[in-house]
Design an enzyme around this catalytic site. Structure first.
Site, PDB file in Angstrom:
ATOM      1  N   HIS A  51      12.313  -8.564 -52.760  1.00  0.00           N
ATOM      2  CA  HIS A  51      11.582  -9.762 -52.358  1.00  0.00           C
ATOM      3  C   HIS A  51      11.113  -9.670 -50.913  1.00  0.00           C
ATOM      4  O   HIS A  51      11.932  -9.620 -49.992  1.00  0.00           O
ATOM      5  CB  HIS A  51      12.500 -10.975 -52.533  1.00  0.00           C
ATOM      6  N   HIS A  93       4.036 -14.328 -45.457  1.00  0.00           N
ATOM      7  CA  HIS A  93       4.415 -15.340 -46.431  1.00  0.00           C
ATOM      8  C   HIS A  93       3.799 -16.683 -46.092  1.00  0.00           C
ATOM      9  O   HIS A  93       3.274 -17.385 -46.961  1.00  0.00           O
ATOM     10  CB  HIS A  93       5.941 -15.477 -46.494  1.00  0.00           C
TER      11      HIS A  93
END
Length: 301
Positions: A51, A93
């Site tokens: 991730h 992100h």
């Protein structure tokens, strides 16, 4: 259609990949070097997706995190893409630069520091690693093209998340243009999964599928079971939060000829639980922990 029968990973095996008890301490940000690596085609089974890279051990969405993921035995690495003012695709992100870079120091008068307000040249001036640890002070914000080039030798697959696509009209075409620039990632091969594109914005996934219909796609979230057949026309995976999953739902996704990758599971007990539900892979900040769980063959009933 990229369906469940093609859930096979082409992974590079080398002495440079470190797994086992010491793997969690490996955070060397230097390039991964492979000398005449052997290629292992793994049978369909649980896939470990790092991730934002191995973000439990290195700063997220940086080359250091992706290289660490390779050393920890990940099968794939997940990234988030945003777009700069001059329409370059970079890895972040957040839609702002504040949390993971030193943008407030370098550009103090440009609050709220949205990615879309900065050119690539300006983004490249930023330190994207020191917030995580001093040893990562040389880590910058990479472009998608840079990551594709640098990670190709590792043999890992890449899961690309289109982040906030509504903020960047036409971003699907621009991401597709970058992906097309490296044939390694887009070459069709029924034995391998090198690339998947996903988003919380399902309309964006549909648009991307129209642009690159041969590239596997995924919906982040949990569509109603009654709608899965319709989604299967343009998506190959359903990627829900692990807290929302049941074995019955996983079976329904599989019946629609789609895979299930669940997120974000970082502890061994949680990994065993979701593997017991029949998921095809786990997205985790700790790919080293996932590799140990898979090797132990343990899944919670």
């Amino acid at each position: 259609m990229y369906g469940r029968k093609r859930l096979v990973i082409a992974a590079v095996v080398s002495a440079a990949v470190v797994t086992g008890p010491s793997a969690q301490a490996v955070v060397d940000p230097s390039p991964v070097l492979f000398g005449d690596p052997a290629v292992l085609l793994r049978a369909p089974g649980p896939v470990g997706v790092a991730h934002r890279g191995a973000s439990g051990a290195a700063p997220e969405n940086t080359l250091a995190a992706f290289r660490t993921a390779a050393r920890m035995g990940a099968d794939m690495f997940e990234i988030d893409v945003q777009e700069t003012k001059d329409h370059k695709i970079v890895l972040l992100h957040d839609s702002t630069l504040a949390r993971t870079t030193n943008v407030e120091e370098v550009f103090p008068g440009r609050k709220p520091w949205r990615v879309s307000d900065f050119t690539l040249a300006e983004v490249k001036r930023l330190d994207a690693g020191s917030w995580f640890g001093d040893r990562f002070s040389k880590e910058g914000v990479p472009t998608l093209a840079e990551v594709m080039r640098e990670m190709r030798p590792t043999g890992l697959g890449m899961l690309v998340e289109l982040k906030d696509p509504a903020r960047y009209p036409g971003v699907e075409k621009r991401v597709a243009a970058v992906l097309r620039g490296d044939k390694y990632w887009t070459a069709p091969d029924s034995r391998e999964r090198r690339l998947v594109v996903q988003s919380f914005d399902w309309a964006s996934v549909r648009r991307f599928h129209k642009v690159m219909p041969d590239v596997p796609t995924a919906l982040i979230g949990k569509p109603k079971a009654s709608t899965l057949a319709g989604h299967a026309r343009y998506a190959d995976q359903i990627n829900p939060n692990h807290r929302e999953l049941t074995a019955a739902y996983v079976r329904k996704v599989h019946a629609a000829d789609m895979d299930v990758l669940t997120w974000t599971v970082n502890d061994a007990a949680g990994m065993r639980r979701v593997l017991g539900l029949g998921v095809d892979g786990v997205i985790t900040d700790r790919p080293d922990v996932f590799r140990k769980v898979v090797r132990s063959g343990a899944a919670a009933a």
